[in-house]
Scaffold this motif. Structure first.
Motif, mmCIF file in Angstrom:
data_model
loop_
_atom_site.group_PDB
_atom_site.id
_atom_site.type_symbol
_atom_site.label_atom_id
_atom_site.label_comp_id
_atom_site.label_asym_id
_atom_site.label_seq_id
_atom_site.Cartn_x
_atom_site.Cartn_y
_atom_site.Cartn_z
ATOM 1 N N ALA A 108 0.758 -1.292 0.011
ATOM 2 C CA ALA A 108 0.178 0.046 0.086
ATOM 3 C C ALA A 108 0.918 1.144 -0.056
ATOM 4 O O ALA A 108 0.367 2.163 -0.716
ATOM 5 N N ALA A 109 1.837 1.321 0.828
ATOM 6 C CA ALA A 109 2.729 2.493 1.058
ATOM 7 C C ALA A 109 3.459 2.521 -0.229
ATOM 8 O O ALA A 109 3.934 3.756 -0.549
ATOM 9 N N SER A 110 3.833 1.647 -0.968
ATOM 10 C CA SER A 110 4.477 1.753 -2.348
ATOM 11 C C SER A 110 3.792 2.708 -3.246
ATOM 12 O O SER A 110 4.491 2.990 -4.514
ATOM 13 N N PHE A 111 2.593 2.887 -3.156
ATOM 14 C CA PHE A 111 2.094 3.755 -4.455
ATOM 15 C C PHE A 111 2.101 5.011 -3.878
ATOM 16 O O PHE A 111 1.877 5.976 -4.881
ATOM 17 N N TYR A 112 2.740 5.626 -2.571
ATOM 18 C CA TYR A 112 3.004 6.808 -2.497
ATOM 19 C C TYR A 112 4.463 7.216 -2.312
ATOM 20 O O TYR A 112 5.308 6.405 -1.895
ATOM 21 N N GLN A 113 4.652 8.358 -3.066
ATOM 22 C CA GLN A 113 6.056 8.618 -2.947
ATOM 23 C C GLN A 113 6.837 9.153 -1.536
ATOM 24 O O GLN A 113 7.337 10.363 -1.567
ATOM 25 N N LEU A 128 -4.467 5.325 6.431
ATOM 26 C CA LEU A 128 -4.098 6.616 7.113
ATOM 27 C C LEU A 128 -2.379 6.586 7.053
ATOM 28 O O LEU A 128 -1.794 7.581 7.490
ATOM 29 N N LEU A 129 -1.737 5.505 6.426
ATOM 30 C CA LEU A 129 -0.312 5.676 6.488
ATOM 31 C C LEU A 129 0.566 6.488 5.746
ATOM 32 O O LEU A 129 1.544 6.863 5.999
ATOM 33 N N HIS A 130 -0.111 7.147 4.638
ATOM 34 C CA HIS A 130 0.705 8.394 3.944
ATOM 35 C C HIS A 130 -0.027 9.553 4.558
ATOM 36 O O HIS A 130 0.206 10.550 3.667
ATOM 37 N N GLU A 131 -0.436 9.645 5.693
ATOM 38 C CA GLU A 131 -1.111 11.104 6.220
ATOM 39 C C GLU A 131 -1.737 11.758 5.312
ATOM 40 O O GLU A 131 -1.316 12.943 4.833
#
Lengths: 265, 294
Positions: free
Chosen positions: B100-105, B144-147
């Protein structure tokens, strides 16, 4: 790239299972070649006793059964059916599994375009098929060299083997197209088996009726082995139809998928 | 500034009604509630904003940009928690969150650890070994992990036990203080009442009311119950705004709508033993909207 790697990992087991099956089928068949080739005359008699329509439908060419290329084109019928089912399963799954496993909400609310999702999934599926074909090709070539004592054309052998990849591409594209067209897919295998065998029998029918139009309906008939053996190349008309079909299906799938509603589960 | 602007948004599923001409805005740093019973069109609205389904008419703007045209760009700043969470079963929680986090830079590792700690989530378990409530926690951390600057929640508390629900609400309030705008849908009114600044009430695909929670309650009835030392004429409280008068021995109860001073003056003129004045909960207000059209 992240979707591509995730998908590739997800297909790992699938790819290995099907690749090993195809390799096992190839090893098994080629292991039978020495005894069949020794008794080629008797085999010809057995096959000649079949009704002619059946022979034509199955694509059995009597003259060549004793040579490795003739034998290969005979066993390749089974290999191509297995390969087609593999590719079709893959094609149907890549998009529909997100709906079936209810993960579409996860993926589609991430900052990616639908076409990027499709491209990543398509490339992962292609990679999976390339792995299958490379390993299959290696096994088949090694086995052929092992069992055939007489010299034979490697080019023709590779051309025959590569037609597996083309057939798989056609079925992959067909699978993807079906998966974006059908709203809910419950069982991937029943659709792919149905389609593959349906098209296979259309091909058999085309061979017996010598109906040229019907022949273009069955991807199994796009790669005529007697033609490949004689000309050391593919029939251009079939190849054109195949390439056009693949491009058209993929483009249509992209268009439909990018405008499709993702419903709640 | 409006973070979400919804203009005449309409969605039909074939001939079936989804939502009709929905209009509302969500301001920056607001907690906005979207309430209505199941099938009223809450999910349809949220899913249209997120670009999971395409509108039949109208449009939605997020951060001032069209939600369909700029979908992928907008989604960088959106965190979404669906009503029913489903993830790749064979993955471990840790790997799913990493995916999931890999989608956000950005590097989300620290935030993942923090959130997992708050929500008491075991990162090493496989998704298919988790209970429904724990899957929901994965959903929360995942959202919520990408704030994100905008948090969209569809029926967020289903499956969470009261303690976790409390922690989750605190977490949302913290995110809100940090500057996040929150849009949540619910059919449980208590949670809307506790969290939201404003609500939109949706019924059969249409918005029937758009209000501040406070004014919704102000405008509404108060429930008043008075215990008196001796029998009282039941007509004593017959003034404007009083209804449903009930007398049981020396306890009088009624509903009151209007200026509080008027009723207080009336009460002060008699001797009383005890008094209960209750705010109606949203449920009662809500029922009122639903009965009106029924």
């Amino acid at each position: 790239m992240n979707i591509f790697l995730h998908e590739l990992r997800a297909y790992r087991k699938f790819t290995m299972t099907w690749t090993l099956s195809l390799m096992a089928v190839a090893i098994l068949f080629f292991a039978m070649f020495p005894s069949i080739s020794r008794q080629a005359e008797e085999f010809k008699q057995i096959i000649e006793s079949y009704p002619e329509t059946l022979r034509v439908a199955l694509g059995l060419s009597i003259e060549n059964i004793g040579s490795i290329l003739g034998f290969y084109s005979y066993i390749f019928i089974y290999i191509s059916v297995v390969g087609a089912v593999q590719a079709m399963n893959l094609g149907i799954s890549i998009i529909s599994k997100e709906v079936r496993e209810k993960t579409a909400d996860f993926l589609l609310t991430k900052p990616v375009t639908r076409s990027k999702i499709m491209t990543s999934k398509l490339l992962a599926a292609l990679t999976s098929l390339v792995v299958t074909n490379v390993l299959f090709l290696g096994t088949a070539t090694a086995m052929a060299l092992l069992v055939e004592t007489k010299p034979f054309s490697i080019t023709v052998f590779l051309l025959l083997s590569l037609s597996l990849f083309f057939i798989q591409l056609i079925f992959l594209a067909l699978g993807i197209l079906l998966s974006v067209l059908i709203i809910k897919i419950r069982s991937v295998l029943s659709i792919s088996l149905g389609t593959v065998f349906g098209l296979f029998f259309i091909g058999a029918l085309a061979a017996t009726t010598k109906d040229d139009l019907l022949r273009y309906l069955s991807p199994f008939k796009y790669f005529n082995f007697s033609y490949i053996i004689q000309h050391s190349g593919y029939e251009s008309s079939s190849l054109t139809v195949a390439v056009c079909f693949i491009i058209l299906s993929i483009v249509t799938s992209y268009l439909i998928y990018s405008r499709k509603d993702i419903h709640t589960v | 500034m409006n973070v979400v602007e919804i203009n005449h948004l309409t969605k039909y599923y074939g001939k079936k009604r989804g939502i009709i001409d929905v209009n509302f805005n969500v301001e920056e740093k607001e907690i906005f509630g979207f309430i209505g019973p199941n099938g009223a069109g809450k999910s349809t609205t949220l899913r249209t904003i997120l670009g999971l389904i395409y509108p039949t008419g109208g449009s939605a703007k997020i951060f001032g940009k069209d939600s369909i045209q700029y979908g992928p760009e907008i989604k960088k700043q959106i965190g979404y928690l669906p009503s029913e969470v489903f993830y790749y079963d064979k993955m471990r929680v840790k790997d799913l969150l990493k995916y999931a986090a890999s989608f956000y830079q950005k590097d989300c590792r620290k935030r993942i650890r923090e959130l997992a700690e708050i929500m008491d989530l075991d990162l090493d378990k496989r998704i298919d070994d988790l209970s429904f409530g724990n899957k929901k926690k994965v959903g929360i951390v995942q959202g919520l992990l990408h704030e994100p600057k905008l948090i969209i929640l569809d029926e967020p508390t289903g499956g969470l036990d009261p303690l976790m629900q409390q922690k989750f609400f605190e977490l949302l309030q913290e995110e809100n203080k940090r500057g996040a705008t929150i849009l949540l849908s619910s059919h449980i009114l208590g949670e809307v009442q506790r969290l939201c600044d404003r609500v939109a009430i949706i019924k059969e695909g249409k918005i029937v009311e758009l209000q501040r929670i406070s004014s919704l309650q102000e405008r509404a009835y108060k429930k008043i119950k008075i215990q008196v030392p001796e029998d009282l004429d039941s007509n004593y409280f017959q003034i404007d705004g009083v209804s449903n008068v009930e007398v049981k021995q020396n306890i009088i109860s009624f509903m009151y709508k209007g200026n509080v001073n008027a009723i207080m003056k009336k009460i002060s003129e008699i001797k009383i033993v005890n008094i209960w004045i209750e705010e109606p909960d949203l449920e009662e207000i809500f029922l009122h909207y639903y009965e009106r059209g029924a």
